[in-house]
Design an enzyme around this catalytic site. Structure first.
Site, PDB file in Angstrom:
ATOM      1  CD1 TRP A 218      42.442  48.827  38.144  1.00 14.78           C
ATOM      2  CD2 TRP A 218      44.262  48.575  39.255  1.00 14.78           C
ATOM      3  NE1 TRP A 218      42.408  47.456  38.427  1.00 14.78           N
ATOM      4  CE2 TRP A 218      43.660  47.155  39.325  1.00 14.78           C
ATOM      5  CE3 TRP A 218      45.600  48.182  40.116  1.00 14.78           C
ATOM      6  CZ2 TRP A 218      44.089  46.010  39.446  1.00 14.78           C
ATOM      7  CZ3 TRP A 218      45.809  47.033  40.349  1.00 14.78           C
ATOM      8  CH2 TRP A 218      45.219  45.982  40.128  1.00 14.78           C
TER       9      TRP A 218
ATOM     10  CD  GLU B 163      42.963  46.825  32.179  1.00 15.35           C
ATOM     11  OE1 GLU B 163      43.260  45.568  31.997  1.00 15.35           O
ATOM     12  OE2 GLU B 163      41.890  47.016  32.714  1.00 15.35           O
TER      13      GLU B 163
ATOM     14  CE1 TYR C  47      40.706  43.854  28.452  1.00 14.06           C
ATOM     15  CE2 TYR C  47      42.899  44.619  29.033  1.00 14.06           C
ATOM     16  CZ  TYR C  47      41.818  44.243  29.404  1.00 14.06           C
ATOM     17  OH  TYR C  47      41.344  44.324  30.542  1.00 14.06           O
TER      18      TYR C  47
ATOM     19  CG  ASP D 111      40.151  40.325  29.848  1.00 15.53           C
ATOM     20  OD1 ASP D 111      39.050  40.014  29.436  1.00 15.53           O
ATOM     21  OD2 ASP D 111      40.481  40.618  31.054  1.00 15.53           O
TER      22      ASP D 111
ATOM     23  CB  THR E  89      55.723  33.776  25.701  1.00 14.59           C
ATOM     24  OG1 THR E  89      55.376  34.901  26.422  1.00 14.59           O
ATOM     25  CG2 THR E  89      54.150  33.303  25.082  1.00 14.59           C
TER      26      THR E  89
END
Length: 368
Positions: A32, A45, A128, A146, A316
């Site tokens: 990228w 990202e 971000y 980040d 998470t």
């Protein structure tokens, strides 16, 4: 807490030069980074959130082959996007990416906003990602904060603010805006990313040989591993399920998840929550699970314990613990279930989450 006010303009200039000189000679060769196309930046990202670089590379290449432009991504249906994303997890990223592409085409005529504020109007684009796109694609002096940036600057300045608190991001943003190279903001942010994943990584850092060692207050005070300050995450909540491996002459039964919530719209074996039953004997739990599934499907299947290891999958904030039950049955009509019979669990065009792949592997290993 040391502040940027202790750095003179000369020191700031020297820091930029040291960082960018190192980056020019040692930048990672990533697919990228071949250009500054905002679409490439956005896709990479979003993929890199929660996922390591080496893992992302083949997924990025596959995704770009399927959707080479933002227009191509916007034109395809969500199931195709989820299938291309398959295996990366955190599927809300894929859905947001798809929604952002549709926004760009429908609301912006395919023209990208060029500021961080404008980019944040797109679905799924937070501070971000907006900073990364604005700086890399549009040369805007915006910080991209980040985990790498938190770690790098917390150590450089011995910042003891807890990075899990929202107010801390603004503190770092104000700091980095004074440091970022106005001529090369994108390269500056990417250099910080590379620095944070190498010399200033979280574990086993090599701060003494870092290209910015001379500017590192934590190295000077021998406190490198004390930064960044971060509140420990709570242990994930355990959520027990039965996973129903139902097979018929028509194939294996896969059910589509609801359109909202975890793994939305993805396909996996039917699940039956068992948290309310875990203190009961297993045989009774299986009877209850069979009754619940029968009510959902309008058909009774002879469930039995598979005797396979527990399959764990952590999100998470929660961990699914899946006990596999099996059933051989005649094929039945799927009038009441959003489901399909598939000939193979490992070869299907349906978008499968990683947890389903773990279940498939457990079953295949049990049959071997």
């Amino acid at each position: 807490m040391t502040t940027l006010l202790t750095w003179s303009p000369t020191k700031i200039k020297a820091f930029r030069q040291a960082l960018l000189t190192w980056y020019d000679a040692n930048r990672r060769d990533l697919p990228w980074r071949v250009d500054h196309d905002p679409y490439h930046v956005m896709v990479s990202e979003l993929m890199l959130q929660q996922t390591q670089v080496n893992t992302v590379i083949p997924y990025y290449q596959r995704f770009m082959a399927a959707f080479p432009t933002v227009a191509a991504l916007a034109a395809d249906p969500e199931p195709a996007v989820l299938k291309a994303w398959e295996g990366l997890g955190y599927y809300s990223r894929a859905r947001n990416l798809h929604r952002a592409a549709k926004q760009l085409m429908a609301d912006y005529g395919g023209q990208w906003p060029t500021t961080a504020a404008g980019l944040r109007e797109l679905a799924g684009i937070g501070p971000y990602t907006a900073g990364a796109i604005a700086s890399i694609a549009f040369n805007q002096p915006e910080p991209a904060i980040d985990g790498n940036a938190f770690r790098v600057f917390a150590r450089l300045f011995c910042i003891d603010a807890d990075i899990t608190k929202p107010a801390t991001r603004q503190l770092f943003a104000d700091l980095i805006r004074q440091l970022i190279d106005p001529q090369r903001p994108g390269d500056f942010n990417q250099a910080v990313m590379d620095l944070g994943s190498s010399y200033m990584r979280a574990k086993d850092p090599d701060a003494a040989h870092s290209p910015v060692a001379a500017f590192d207050e934590s190295l000077r005070t021998d406190t490198v591993l004390a930064y960044p300050v971060k509140t420990k995450k709570a242990r994930p909540q355990v959520v027990p399920y039965f996973a129903l491996a139902i097979h018929s002459p028509a194939g294996w039964l896969l059910e589509q998840r609801p359109s909202k919530g975890l793994l939305a719209n993805l396909w996996l074996m039917p699940l039956v929550a068992r948290a309310e039953w875990v203190k009961q004997p297993l045989a009774e739990q299986i009877t209850l699970a069979a009754a619940e599934f029968s009510q959902r499907a309008g058909h009774t299947v002879p469930l039995r314990a598979a005797g396979l290891p527990l399959v764990r999958h952590t999100f998470t904030h929660r961990q699914w613990q899946l006990t596999i039950l099996t059933a051989e049955t005649a094929a039945f009509a799927l009038d009441f279930l959003p489901a399909q019979w598939v000939p193979s669990l490992s070869a299907t065009n349906l978008a499968l989450p990683t947890v389903q792949k773990k279940l498939t592997q457990a079953i295949q290993e049990g049959q071997a």
